[in-house]
Design a protein around this motif. Structure first.
Motif, PDB file in Angstrom:
ATOM      1  N   LEU A 179     -16.361  -5.210  28.743  1.00 11.22           N
ATOM      2  CA  LEU A 179     -16.041  -4.420  27.555  1.00 11.22           C
ATOM      3  C   LEU A 179     -15.627  -5.264  26.354  1.00 11.22           C
ATOM      4  N   SER A 180     -15.012  -6.425  26.613  1.00 14.38           N
ATOM      5  CA  SER A 180     -14.419  -7.144  25.493  1.00 14.38           C
ATOM      6  C   SER A 180     -15.463  -7.561  24.463  1.00 14.38           C
ATOM      7  N   GLY A 181     -16.713  -7.746  24.889  1.00 19.70           N
ATOM      8  CA  GLY A 181     -17.736  -8.149  23.943  1.00 19.70           C
ATOM      9  C   GLY A 181     -18.423  -6.979  23.262  1.00 19.70           C
ATOM     10  N   LEU A 182     -18.093  -5.783  23.692  1.00 17.46           N
ATOM     11  CA  LEU A 182     -18.746  -4.597  23.125  1.00 17.46           C
ATOM     12  C   LEU A 182     -17.813  -3.922  22.135  1.00 17.46           C
ATOM     13  N   ARG A 230     -12.264  -6.412  15.640  1.00 24.52           N
ATOM     14  CA  ARG A 230     -12.417  -7.783  16.129  1.00 24.52           C
ATOM     15  C   ARG A 230     -12.933  -7.719  17.566  1.00 24.52           C
ATOM     16  N   CYS A 231     -14.143  -8.158  17.738  1.00 22.68           N
ATOM     17  CA  CYS A 231     -14.839  -7.996  19.009  1.00 22.68           C
ATOM     18  C   CYS A 231     -14.853  -9.328  19.769  1.00 22.68           C
ATOM     19  N   GLY A 232     -14.839  -9.257  21.081  1.00 20.42           N
ATOM     20  CA  GLY A 232     -14.978 -10.472  21.882  1.00 20.42           C
ATOM     21  C   GLY A 232     -13.689 -11.242  22.089  1.00 20.42           C
ATOM     22  N   LEU A 233     -12.573 -10.661  21.665  1.00 23.39           N
ATOM     23  CA  LEU A 233     -11.292 -11.357  21.830  1.00 23.39           C
ATOM     24  C   LEU A 233     -10.911 -11.450  23.305  1.00 23.39           C
ATOM     25  N   GLY A 234     -10.245 -12.537  23.657  1.00 24.01           N
ATOM     26  CA  GLY A 234      -9.525 -12.571  24.916  1.00 24.01           C
ATOM     27  C   GLY A 234      -8.139 -12.004  24.648  1.00 24.01           C
ATOM     28  N   GLY A 243     -12.338 -15.674  23.358  1.00 26.15           N
ATOM     29  CA  GLY A 243     -11.909 -16.005  24.717  1.00 26.15           C
ATOM     30  C   GLY A 243     -12.469 -15.069  25.766  1.00 26.15           C
ATOM     31  N   GLY A 244     -12.709 -13.806  25.371  1.00 22.46           N
ATOM     32  CA  GLY A 244     -13.191 -12.841  26.347  1.00 22.46           C
ATOM     33  C   GLY A 244     -12.231 -12.723  27.523  1.00 22.46           C
ATOM     34  N   ALA A 291       5.521 -16.909  34.461  1.00 24.53           N
ATOM     35  CA  ALA A 291       5.280 -15.635  33.792  1.00 24.53           C
ATOM     36  C   ALA A 291       4.130 -14.911  34.469  1.00 24.53           C
ATOM     37  N   SER A 292       4.116 -13.596  34.303  1.00 23.96           N
ATOM     38  CA  SER A 292       3.013 -12.773  34.790  1.00 23.96           C
ATOM     39  C   SER A 292       2.070 -12.494  33.625  1.00 23.96           C
ATOM     40  N   VAL A 293       0.768 -12.554  33.915  1.00 21.21           N
ATOM     41  CA  VAL A 293      -0.249 -12.343  32.880  1.00 21.21           C
ATOM     42  C   VAL A 293      -1.193 -11.230  33.344  1.00 21.21           C
ATOM     43  N   SER A 294      -1.446 -10.289  32.462  1.00 23.34           N
ATOM     44  CA  SER A 294      -2.390  -9.211  32.767  1.00 23.34           C
ATOM     45  C   SER A 294      -3.515  -9.219  31.745  1.00 23.34           C
ATOM     46  N   ASP A 295      -4.744  -9.211  32.223  1.00 27.94           N
ATOM     47  CA  ASP A 295      -5.898  -9.174  31.318  1.00 27.94           C
ATOM     48  C   ASP A 295      -5.960  -7.822  30.614  1.00 27.94           C
ATOM     49  N   GLN A 296      -6.083  -7.849  29.313  1.00 26.91           N
ATOM     50  CA  GLN A 296      -6.207  -6.615  28.535  1.00 26.91           C
ATOM     51  C   GLN A 296      -7.454  -6.647  27.661  1.00 26.91           C
ATOM     52  N   SER A 297      -8.378  -7.583  27.947  1.00 22.85           N
ATOM     53  CA  SER A 297      -9.528  -7.763  27.062  1.00 22.85           C
ATOM     54  C   SER A 297     -10.352  -6.492  26.924  1.00 22.85           C
ATOM     55  N   GLY A 298     -10.460  -5.735  28.004  1.00 25.29           N
ATOM     56  CA  GLY A 298     -11.172  -4.466  27.925  1.00 25.29           C
ATOM     57  C   GLY A 298     -10.241  -3.288  27.745  1.00 25.29           C
ATOM     58  N   GLY A 299      -8.952  -3.549  27.711  1.00 28.31           N
ATOM     59  CA  GLY A 299      -7.961  -2.477  27.635  1.00 28.31           C
ATOM     60  C   GLY A 299      -7.478  -2.209  26.222  1.00 28.31           C
TER      61      GLY A 299
END
Lengths: 204, 84
Positions: free
Chosen positions: A6-9, A30-34, A89-90, A105-113
């Protein structure tokens, strides 16, 4: 892992978005962000700051503010809690950040969120004032300041960028991607009287 | 009513969720635990004047705050993170 794609769309498709007369307000996606959230584990705040300082050469903000270094930024969204962005970064970004800060630290991907919109133009403050219940006056909300709040019942984090070349204000707004259409409907109707220009999704 | 969040600054009431006064959790191993839980859950004081209460900053930093509020005037006398 459907959201890895999703992050690139774009969250909003330009087709069907009205272009209104006047140029008071502009908006781009802003598309494609990590995108990732990072939360320090108990008692690890100082060690985490040191690791981020050494790797990214930036100081994690201890208040609601955004700090940038190169293509990466960290925004304070709560105590010991940050929203990390990486241009281009995607979804790969969150994995590298997680490996970097483990076990501090804990890290959660939110690129598509999450989705991030950049908004600006001479009438942008008048537009945002219709929804954001915070003071966005230039004396109260300076470049680099951030706030996590609510807009039209949608949770959002907003930060102020440097002013545009014409001196008009510029902000970026992060919110849940699934609510981007609702946000757009609020934004477009609030900006309509000033003229709202959708400038498309910009690949980072 | 506006609440001064220690992290976010002063924010509108609508960003917060009210959780009542901070009553300690009763001891579940006590012989009269059901009565203690009943009292802790339902039999709350309702003072006219300064009151200590918990608020969750749901639409902000997502922190739990301990807020002192005058129940007669809604004046907020202070706010700090509940975890501290």
């Amino acid at each position: 892992m459907a959201d890895m794609a999703l992050s690139g769309l774009p969250a909003l498709l330009a087709a069907g978005l009205p272009q209104q007369p006047g140029g008071g307000v502009t908006i781009t996606e802003r598309c494609g962000l990590g995108i990732a959230t990072m939360q320090a584990r108990h008692g690890q705040d100082a060690s985490l700051r040191e690791r981020i300082r050494q790797h990214f050469l930036l100081e994690l903000p201890g208040r609601p503010a955004i700090v940038r270094a190169g293509s990466v930024s960290f925004t304070g969204i709560g105590p010991h809690h940050w929203l990390a962005l990486s241009e281009g970064g995607g979804h790969v970004f969150s994995g590298s950040l997680r490996a970097l800060v483990a076990p501090l630290a804990s890290v959660s991907d939110q690129s598509g969120g999450y989705v991030v919109f950049r908004v600006g133009g001479p009438a942008i403050r008048d537009t945002l004032a219709k929804g954001f219940p915070i003071d966005l006056d230039p004396r109260a909300f300076k470049p680099g300041d951030a706030a996590t709040t609510i807009v039209s019942h949608i949770g959002a984090t907003i930060w102020r960028c440097d002013d545009g070349a014409d001196g008009s204000a510029c902000f970026e707004i992060a919110l849940f991607r699934s609510l981007s259409q609702s946000f757009w409907e609020w934004f477009a109707s609030s900006a309509a009287e000033f003229g709202c220009q959708w400038q498309g999704a910009v690949q980072q | 009513m506006r609440i001064p969040c220690p992290y976010c600054g002063e924010r509108d009431l609508s960003e917060f969720v009210y959780y009542g006064d901070p009553v300690p959790r009763p001891d579940p191993t006590a012989a009269d635990a059901p009565r203690r839980f009943y009292e802790a859950m339902y039999l709350r004081d309702n003072p006219a004047g300064p009151h200590e209460e918990l608020w969750y900053h749901a639409n902000g930093c997502r922190g739990w705050l301990r807020v002192s509020r005058d129940t007669r005037t809604h004046d907020v006398l202070g706010a700090s993170f509940a975890g501290k």
